[in-house]
Each structure stands twice: as structure tokens, then as C-alpha cells.
Design a protein around this motif. Sequence first.
Motif: not given
Lengths: 361, 638
Positions: A173-176, A167, A170-171, A126-129
Motif C-alpha cells: 500500500g505504498l502511496p502512489v 513489489v 507496492f502491494a 496493521r496500518r493501511a500503508s
Amino acid sequence: MFERRLSTHLDWSLLVAVLAIAIIGIVMIFSATGGASREYWTQIYAVVLGLGALVVCLVIDYRTLVDKAHWIYLALVLALLAVLLFGVVRGGSRRWLDLGVFNLQPSEFAKAGLALILAKLLGDVRRASPSMQDLFLAVALTAGPLLLIANEPDLGTAVTLLPVLGVIVFAAGLPVRYLGIAAVVAVVSAPVAWMFALQDYQKERIVTFLAPEQDARGAGYQQIQARITVGSGGVTGKGFMKGTQGQLRFLPVAHNDFIFSVLAEEQGFVGVVVALGLYFFVIIRSLDAARLSKDRVGAYLVLGVLACFMFQVVYNITMSAGLAPVKGLTLPLLSYGGSSMIATLAGFGLILNVRMRRFTN
Amino acid sequence: MRIGAFGVVEDRRRLQSRITALRVVISVIFVLLLGGFWFFQVFQHAKFREMAENNHQRTLPLRAPRGVMFDRHGEVLVENRASFNISIMREHSRDLDRTMRLLAKVTGADEAGMRETVERHRREPSYRPIVVVQDATLAQVAAVTARRLDFELPDVVVQQVPTRRYPADALGAHLLGYVGEASEQQVADGGVATGTVMGQSGLERTYNQILMGTDGARRVVVNSVGREIRTLDEEAPTEGRRVQLTLDASMQRAAEEGFRTTGYWGSAVVLEPASGDVLTLVSLPAYDPNAFAAGIDKATWQQLNTDELRPLQNRAIQGRYSPGSTFKVVMATAALEEGVITPETKIFCAGGGTFYGRFFQCLGHHGWMDVRHALEKSCNTFFYTVGNQLGVDRIHDWSEKLGLATKSGVDLPNEVESIIPSTAWKLQRTGERWYPGETISVAIGQGQVSVTPMSMAVMMASVARGQRVTPRLVKATSNGGTWEPVQNPTAAAPVTLKPDTVSAVHDGLWMAVNGAGTAVRAKIAGRDVAGKTGTAQVISLQGRQRARGNGKDLRDHGWFVFMVPKDNPELAGVIFAEHSEHGYLAAPIARHIIETYYARKEGRPLPVMPAVPGTPGFTAPPPPTRAVAGGDDEGGLR
């Protein structure tokens, strides 16, 4: 399970494009193997079986599948272990399970299985990343089948699992900056790997790619022949079954790894544009399915399945033009290969599934 | 909850943007791929199309068979057989080094030699096949073909080529000549490509142009392992023209048998005086031209070149020897024609004569001699006197008119000039004037006189016919249909002798064989053989003392010149037997040739040469076999 109204939401255009590519593949295999060969018929059966698998993957709600993902994953890992223990050896590697009627290549199904389990893992977050713990778990889940497949040995197929992981995280939300770190690590570790990790024959392959003329007999020969094959096709091609490079075997495994070269030779740039267009359409349409997905789990599932498809398509077509090192990596939907065809169509069943159920609860 | 909801929206937006990023990346990749294919398929299409054609199309030369050579009666002397050449086409080599290693291994050929061959042709275009194994055995062909089926050696081709086949017994080797790959010089002179097989010696060389024919070519489609799939087009080779020689194979065989039986090396030339046709041309020892046909190996070539017996030399046109007493035929003819003597003129022989203050010896005390008896008895005194009256320049002139000085003009390469001295010749050569005393030695064929067997034969034929004869070896040529006769060569300076001269000389030579002369061994009952023996000093008496014990054979050479029959001769010729010491020991060879000629003409079985007592080939009677007797002769010579 399957409600009639769902069919109105089915992406028929994607299904038609996928089938169109498969049919082009059958036609090219007919040409490359010199007629109605054993490979030609095998491929037709595989498409029929694959359509069955597609329907199965379509009618069961993907959420049910994701829910049961850990069982599917476990079954695949056991199948891969079985391959290593009882598998059929062909061409120096143990990749197949003898099922009596036909030989099955479980590694092809591992891709979709991995996509399912990773979607379940990261879709539930449920977290953003994703947290470090999630990431480690994802890597471990990938590493298991990857190592098993690499041990067959089938490094090509093993490597296709990495885009699935990449992928999806990445989708998710893995930080850039993580991506940046991964890139830096790769660049720095390359010379180290060159010095210590790579075997001589692997170095040789890389050298051959950089200067194919140096090794005109081995892998370099294939690369040069691939370029000749593609280049000599011209705009309109040499005509069906009239390609000299493929027909006279200047190009090895023409019906398999180099099927796209044969297409380029016989159908020319026109044929290449049509085939690339179909693949591009399929990919973009699948990305749409991910975008339209009702939930993250569906999006991740679509992207995971699509990731290894994209990776193989791009790599194989690049190799077919002699622009990448020669590796035993087939072109999904087009190359000869029963398990690959069934697994790929099953994967598109999942993609269609997600899009079809975008309005359901 | 609110924050959570916001977080979900935020998360959703990030997912959307990341999917968009993937879409952009994949679009860029596909555009790049499309560009790559455009670059290869459209922009560089011409280059790759050519490379693809080079891959699968090969032009294989089809070597034209050389023209077949027949003898005057239609017997095949030189023909062609099918042989296999194994070649490397470097254009299709992926690893030339490996190809050579593997090829040497499977064929058992010498790898170093193979590398040398490839190195020699390194600068040629890579599509041209380099022949590395000539005249391959069937086992070698099978080994290579098997390897090619195993996807190895795609750059190796096996070609069937016509190869020359000469008579098994090396009959007329020097006359027929041999073929070989064009030398660097021949390639530089233009007209031929490297690797072209062309005549290098003998008739093969003289008539190379008409014998050679025109090579064809075949364009084929091959697969990746070099197997031929189909023929695109083919240009058939044109066989070289057939050539009918003037040679009589049975006489040639008889002459060579004669040398083998007597155990001499040497030369024989027999002409038909009326036409100048060369019926026989022998030079021994010989070589086997078959050894050259498919490329001679180094060791054999080395051995042929260093052999002291000089088997490669065509003694008939390249060996020059002192004619000895046979030269008296020229002296008699010249003296009669110049009017220095008449057939009735008599000269007294008292065992020699003194000229210019020096005594010149005769081998007997012959008393009063006319020209007929002088020829019969080979009286030196008579010819000293006549020679002295003629002077060296008139002797030279008449030698030239009879074809003895200068070249005979026979259609063979590398003929050397016979030398008959003259005042101008000596002045030019040594800067000194001619001393009349030297003429006396010349009169009996000694001193500076040095002639080839061929020019002696031409002289005899001219004397026999009463008219200058020019020899020729080719009667007619044909492309397989009708024979087109070759025009008779015209004599350089047509000379006709007076009938009185002809009859006197013929009589004298007849008496030498049939009377009390030196050449009775050539006598054949019922055939009016006329002839003259001669001995050629190999070295002077003083020289002989000095050279003693150095192992060289210093025994004199024997000559026998002849014509038959005496009136309107059908044959004229010369036998030259090295180190036979006496001309009469050469005469039985002539006798055998003549008997063979008549047997052939009259349809009787060909005679067999009997052993000749006094010759090296003669072993205690009866000789076990002729072959053994012939084989012993090398031992006998040394």
C-alpha cells in the motif's frame, strides 16, 4: 504438518507448467552444449534436488517459515559473508561456497529469504500503508544482502533483490505519490549518475545498447548476434540441434544467458509462443495465489518471490532478442544453473504453499 | 474494532487492485515481447536468415594451378608448388584495425604495407579475401592458426594456393615470363577479377588464356572463430593446359652458360630452320621469375626497374642494335636474288671505294672478290658496290622478305620492330628525301639500320632454309592426355630463294668460319659451321670524344650469326654480346651451343664450356670455377 486434504488444494497446473519449463530447459541445454554434456546432467540433478526443496517449502506451513524469517535471513547473511571470505572464485568473481559435493550460490537463495523477511515485516503491520519507519527498515533489510552480493561482484543478481522490495512495498500500500517521487528522482538523477557515478565500462555498455553497430566486437556483437539468432529462426525454427548461431558459437554462453535465443532459433516463433505462454501462465497463476491468499503475509510472500522471477524472466527474454543491454542475468527454470534451479523451485514451493493453505487456520 | 475491520477490508481491496495492476503490467509486457519476437522472427526473418548464413558459410576460392610448361624433350621448365596465402575477409571483421595490428605482430609482416594493401582493395566486396601475406612461411601459418584457436582473428583465412615455380637458375626468364596479380587496367578490360594471378610477361602472358585454367570454389560451414566445420559443396578447379615448348632446355642452358663464362650480357636466339622452332632464346642480365610468383616486394621491383642494365628488358625482341657486318648476309642474298650479281661476279677492292664524292673505307686491300670471298673476308668495298647497285628500297624489300624488317612474329608480347631504312620510311619520318650516299653505309649494316637479335635469327634461318621462316615457341598443348600439336604459323609472305643464292651464301659463311675468315673461333672439327661476325658501333667516333669519362660503357657490341651444317642446316641463330668489341668473341658461345646440340642429339655427355681468352670472364688459367668466372663479369663490364 502435512494433512492429506491439503493436496486437494495444491495448484497442480502451476506445478506442471513449472516442470514443463524446466524440462524444456534441459532439452535446450542438451542442444546448446552438443549432447549429454556435463551441464545437461548437472541440470537434471538440480531439477531433482530442486523438487526436493520445493516439497520441503511446501509441507512446512508458510506462516511457520515467516515466523522464523529472521533466523533464515540471518543464516543467509552469514552465508553471503562466508562467500566473501571463503568463496570459490570463478570467472573473476567470488560467488560460490564449496560444499564438497557441489558448489552452492547463496545469493540465489537470498531472494526468497528477502521475500520472507519483508513479508514478515510488512504483513504484521496493521496500518493501511506502511510507515516511514517500516519503509526504512525494509530498505535496510534489502540493502544488506544487496551490498554483500554486489561485492562478490555480481551486480546482476544483486539488482534482482530490488523488485522484491519494490513489489512488496507496492502491494503493502505504498502511496502512489511515493512511486511518482521515486520515478522523478530516478529521471533527475540519471544524468548526474552518468556524469559522476558510472564507471567508463558501464557507460560503454549503455552506449553499446543504444547503437550496437558502434561496437561490433564486444557487447554490441553479442546483441547483434542475439538478434540474428532469434530472427533467423523464423516461424518454425531450424530444428533441434540444427541452429547454426548457437551450435557454431556465434552466440556466447548459449546454454546459459542466451538459452532463450537458442530456443527461438531452433524452435522458431512457434516455440517462442509456447515458452512465453508457459511463463505467462506461471506468472498469472502465481498472482492468483497472492490474490487468494488467506492473509497479507502470504500475499506478500508470493509477490516477493514472484517479483524477482518476473524481473529475471522479462529482462532475460528481452535481452535474448537483442532488445536490452547484455547482462549476466539467467532465465529462471530454463537457463543452466544448479543453485538458481533449486532456489527457483523452492520459491515455487512457497507460492504453492500459500495457495494450498488458503483455507487453513 | 469496527473501524479496524473496515480498515482491513479497505486494505484488502487495495491489495487486490495492486495485484490487478501487476497483472495488467505483466500482460502488456508479454504482449510486447511477443510482438518483438514476431517482428524479428516473422517480419524480418529473411534479413536475419541471410545474416546468419553470412555468419557461418564461406565461399573459398580454389585457385586453379597454371599449366605446366615442358621443353621439347619433355623436361619440366615451369611447374607449381603449394604455398600459403594469409588473407583478411573483412566481412567477418569485428575490428579490422585490431586484426591488422595483431596479424602484423604475429607474422612479423610490415604493418604499413598491409594497411596499404587493404586500403587498395577497400572498395571491393567485403566477402572477397584480401591477401596480405603471400607465400607465408610455415612459422607464419602456425602463428596465425594458433591465434585463431584462441578465438582471435576470426576474419583471417589461411589458404593453400598453387604458386609458380620456375627453374632455380632463372633459366629462360624472359622467355617464360612471370605472373602477377591482374593490374587495374587488366581488371578494367574485363574477364578477370581483382587479385587474379595472370601472366604478365613472356609466354606466361602470351598463352595466359590456356595456361590459366578455371578456378573452383568450396562452400564451407565455419564456427564463430572461423574454423571450418564441414564442406557444403565443392567445385574442383581445372588445371591450366600443359604446354610443350619448342625450346631445348640443354641448349638454353648451354647458351646462358656461354654468356656467364665469357662474362658478357647480351642475347642469343637459335632456331630450327625447317620448322621455325625456337630452340634457344636468351636475354641477359635476367631476373628471377620466382620473385614474382608470390608477389614481388617493392624494393626488388624498384631495383629491377631502375637498374641501368635493364634486366627486365628482353633484349632478344626489345633490344635494337646496329647489325654491322652481319648485315652483309642480307646484302649478298638480295644482290644474288635481284640478279645484280651472279655467284661469279668479281669486284675489285683497293681498300675502299669512292661513292657520291666521298671515300668509304674497307678494312683491307682484298683485290678481286666474288660474293663467297667477300663474305669470307667481310669485304666492305664489295658490298658498297653491290648496295649502290641495289638501292636502299630493294635492300629494304629483301630485308622484309627475309624477316629482318618489321616484327618477327614470335609469340612473345611487346616485340619491337626492326628498322631497315627505305626512301618512303625516311620521307615519312623526317620529311626529307633519301640521299644515295646513305645507301653505302646501309650496305655494311650501319647508318639507320637497327635490328633485334630475334629478327636477325629469323633472317639467318630463312637464308639457311632458302625460304622465309616464322619463329614459334609452342609445339603442342594438352589437358593431361594426348598432346595436340599447335599449327605452324604461316609466313607473312612466303619467299623461296634460288638454289644458287643459297649455296653461294652458305659457302661464303662456311669460309668465314673455316677458311681465312673472322669467325674461326666458332669452328668445330667435323661440323660445317657457317657464320659471320659483326660489330655494332655503340657511338660514333665524334660522340665517343664527347662522352669520354661519363662512365658509360661505349665499347662496341659484337655479333655472330651462324648456321650449321652448311648444307641443309639444322640450326641457325645469332649471338649478340654487349660491349664485346669483336664479333669473334661472341662466336665461342655459338660453338658451345652447337656442340651441346650435337652431344644431345647423338647421346653423348653434354660439353662443358671452356674459358675463352680475351673475354672478361677469362681469368689467368686455370679459372678457379666457372661460377666465379661468371660472377666476375659485372666487374669486368664496368
